[in-house]
Design an enzyme around this catalytic site. Structure first.
Site, PDB file in Angstrom:
ATOM      1  N   GLU A   1      43.017  48.864  42.466  1.00  0.00           N
ATOM      2  CA  GLU A   1      43.687  49.309  41.229  1.00  0.00           C
ATOM      3  C   GLU A   1      44.428  50.641  41.373  1.00  0.00           C
ATOM      4  O   GLU A   1      44.311  51.502  40.498  1.00  0.00           O
ATOM      5  CB  GLU A   1      42.658  49.425  40.094  1.00  0.00           C
ATOM      6  CG  GLU A   1      42.005  48.105  39.783  1.00  0.00           C
ATOM      7  CD  GLU A   1      40.889  48.234  38.749  1.00  0.00           C
ATOM      8  OE1 GLU A   1      40.799  47.359  37.898  1.00  0.00           O
ATOM      9  OE2 GLU A   1      40.105  49.193  38.808  1.00  0.00           O
TER      10      GLU A   1
HETATM   11  C1  NGO Z   1      36.908  46.335  38.604  1.00  0.00           C
HETATM   12  C2  NGO Z   1      37.379  47.752  38.784  1.00  0.00           C
HETATM   13  C3  NGO Z   1      36.292  48.770  38.511  1.00  0.00           C
HETATM   14  C4  NGO Z   1      35.546  48.440  37.240  1.00  0.00           C
HETATM   15  C5  NGO Z   1      35.008  47.027  37.320  1.00  0.00           C
HETATM   16  C6  NGO Z   1      34.249  46.646  36.073  1.00  0.00           C
HETATM   17  C7  NGO Z   1      37.071  46.792  40.788  1.00  0.00           C
HETATM   18  C8  NGO Z   1      37.021  46.575  42.225  1.00  0.00           C
HETATM   19  N1  NGO Z   1      37.733  47.753  40.185  1.00  0.00           N
HETATM   20  O1  NGO Z   1      36.406  46.037  39.909  1.00  0.00           O
HETATM   21  O2  NGO Z   1      36.854  50.058  38.427  1.00  0.00           O
HETATM   22  O3  NGO Z   1      34.478  49.335  37.086  1.00  0.00           O
HETATM   23  O4  NGO Z   1      36.042  46.101  37.535  1.00  0.00           O
HETATM   24  O5  NGO Z   1      33.727  45.367  36.122  1.00  0.00           O
END
Ligand code: NGO
Length: 551
Positions: A357
């Site tokens: 992300e």
């Molecule tokens: C995503 C996000 C995280 C969140 C999570 C919550 C990933 C790899 N990045 O997973 O920042 O905490 O969802 O479920």
């Protein structure tokens, strides 16, 4: 990338929590297979079935009468084997409090001793079948003896965990319980399907103390989970001391979701977690999430931002808004120091650099960043791990680089660049968020957890296969599985346990047991037997109506 829940009014949730748990429909007790010890029978004369174990062993052959442990039981360790001595220590630490037995640890007398059936519990390394691999073991219970045999310390530790589950649930108590202490007769021959069976704990969104992390390690080791991935940094907090960058923990650790005080691990704290886990056969995989999810680091060191201005500390649960400045040299000085410090403090093979992300860096910036950071990790001798976004940038053996491990998390089909990366010899750990994110709610209205990937019931967490989940990713690509728990809504270990249990054992079984044995109907019967064990150990769990709990 997907809708996200906003904030969580914690007090309101607590009210729902109690109501929700009390409202869970009562489910009639189902007789456990083979007359297994069930709660309510008080762990008395009942004896477990040899296959009442999670994860289900690769092969089980019941025979003969149960073996009874008694006040005179000896623990015999292969003379001269530190591996056997280490596993024996774990065994007696588990058994002494509840049995009240002395269980003296004595060496076997000589080479031929190893092949003679001895009274008591023997932990042997001689004569182990090399075909059982690095983690395999054999457990044989007959006559007056239980023999645990493995070539490695890890194998013997797994054998100890199997023996533990074959004893009545009262064995989990920390004070003396009445016996008898019966082990079902027969032979277990066991080895894992995948080398990597992991669990991720997010100590960044809500800080967890050393003791809490160690408590979680105890629960993981019981199910032969062999990697603890610690998500050590995120926007809300930086949780690990890094020599030369003191403000990371002085300033960057002082916050968490909801505005609590946060916290961090000194190098000594981290060493204590690593050592405790290692004693139980669990390898720590540290993660620093880069280049995004970096707000806490930017608050501590504004020179890591592009404009040099410190952002505000962040205590919400949005994602994707922060980044280290990809174009500044100081960024790579920083990342180099962090990576080297973590590598030096971590005996395990893996170092996780996040990479998910990075929504405020362009694709080109992200690639440039990772192409500089991957070699920094590789220079430490560790294998780089990152969330799946990283994989396309890893050269892999076919591209003249080492193997990089990507953690698959986005539900659905993989994109071609990821598959190309696997074709170059890189590997994946499977944590698809719609099955293996145990921070997802069990069901609508569950008081804890998120729901962006949907609801994940106990069966949902169990009923999937890492080698067929994603089109184009097959068994040969998969290093293993990981149950991930992000802690946006989870304040402490009790909350984490409520999400992990009873779902985590399902992921552990996916990682360990032969694919052909995977069967929800029989699994849920075995899972029900774990409830009384958690109760005795003080592990919180959700009495999901999907499981036929006894009593
Ligand atoms: C995503 C996000 C995280 C969140 C999570 C919550 C990933 C790899 N990045 O997973 O920042 O905490 O969802 O479920």
């Amino acid at each position: 990338m997907r809708p996200r829940p906003k904030t969580f009014p914690r007090a309101a949730l607590a009210a729902v929590a109690v109501a929700g748990l009390l409202a869970a429909p009562a489910v009639p007790a189902t007789a456990a297979p083979g007359g297994a010890a069930a709660p309510g029978r008080g762990g008395s004369a009942a004896v477990a079935d040899l296959s009442d174990v999670i994860p289900l062993p690769a092969s089980v052959a019941p025979s003969g009468r149960p073996v009874e442990l008694g006040p005179g039981t000896l623990v015999r360790v292969q003379a001269g084997s530190p591996e056997a001595a280490a596993a024996a220590q774990l065994l007696v630490d588990l058994l002494r409090p509840s049995t009240g037995f002395r269980l003296p640890v004595v060496p076997t007398d000589g080479p031929d001793d190893a092949s003679r059936p001895l009274s008591g519990i023997s932990l042997l390394t001689d004569g182990a079948d090399p075909a059982l691999g690095d983690e395999g073991y054999v457990l044989e219970a007959s006559g007056r003896s239980v023999v645990l045999r493995a070539a490695t310390r890890e194998g013997l530790l797994h054998a100890v965990q199997t023996l533990r589950q074959l004893l009545p649930p009262a064995v989990e108590a920390r004070d003396a319980q009445p016996g008898p202490w019966l082990v079902p007769g027969g032979r277990v021959e066991d080895r894992p399907r995948f080398a990597y069976r992991g669990a991720m704990l997010d100590v960044a969104r809500h800080f967890m103390t050393v003791e809490e992390v160690q408590g979680y390690v105890d629960s993981l080791a019981a199910y032969k989970v062999n990697h603890l991935h610690l998500h050590l940094t995120d926007d809300q907090g930086w949780r690990i001391e890094i020599p030369g960058w003191p403000r990371l923990t002085e300033v960057g650790a002082a916050t968490e979701v909801g505005g609590g005080p946060g916290g961090s691990y000194t190098q000594e704290d981290y060493a204590a977690i690593v050592a405790y886990a290692a004693e139980r056969g669990v390898t720590v995989v540290p993660e620093v999430d880069l280049p995004g999810h970096a707000n806490a680091a930017l608050v501590a060191y504004p020179e890591l931002t592009c404009d040099g201005v410190a952002p505000e500390p962040y205590t919400g649960i949005e994602v994707g808004f922060s980044t280290l400045c990809v174009d500044k040299e100081v960024t790579y000085d920083f990342v180099g120091d962090v990576v080297r410090a973590l590598a030096a403090a971590t005996p395990g093979e893996y170092l996780h650099i996040g990479g998910d992300e990075a929504l405020v860096t362009t694709e080109e910036e992200y690639a440039r960043f990772m192409r500089r950071v991957l070699p920094l990790v590789e220079a430490t001798g560790k294998t780089a791990v990152g969330w799946q976004e990283l994989l396309p940038l890893a050269a892999g053996p076919a591209g003249g680089g080492p193997v990089t491990v990507g953690q698959y998390w986005v539900p659905g089909a993989p994109e071609q660049p990821l598959l190309d990366s696997l074709a170059r010899g890189n590997r994946v750990v499977m944590s698809p968020a719609d099955h293996a994110y145990l921070d997802m709610k069990y069901a609508e209205g569950f008081p804890l957890g998120l729901q962006w990937a949907g609801f994940t019931g106990v069966e949902d967490a169990f009923a999937w296969d890492p080698a067929t989940y994603a089109e184009g990713i097959g068994e040969q690509d998969v290093l293993g599985v990981e149950a991930a728990i992000f802690s946006e809504t989870l304040e402490d270990l009790d909350d984490v346990e409520t999400m992990a249990f009873p779902r985590l054992p399902g992921i552990a079984e996916i990682g360990w047991s032969p694919r052909a044995t995977h069967d929800w109907a029989t699994y849920r019967e075995r899972l029900a037997l774990q409830g009384p064990r958690w109760e005795r150990r003080g592990v919180d769990y959700y009495r999901s109506p999907e499981v036929p709990w006894a009593g």
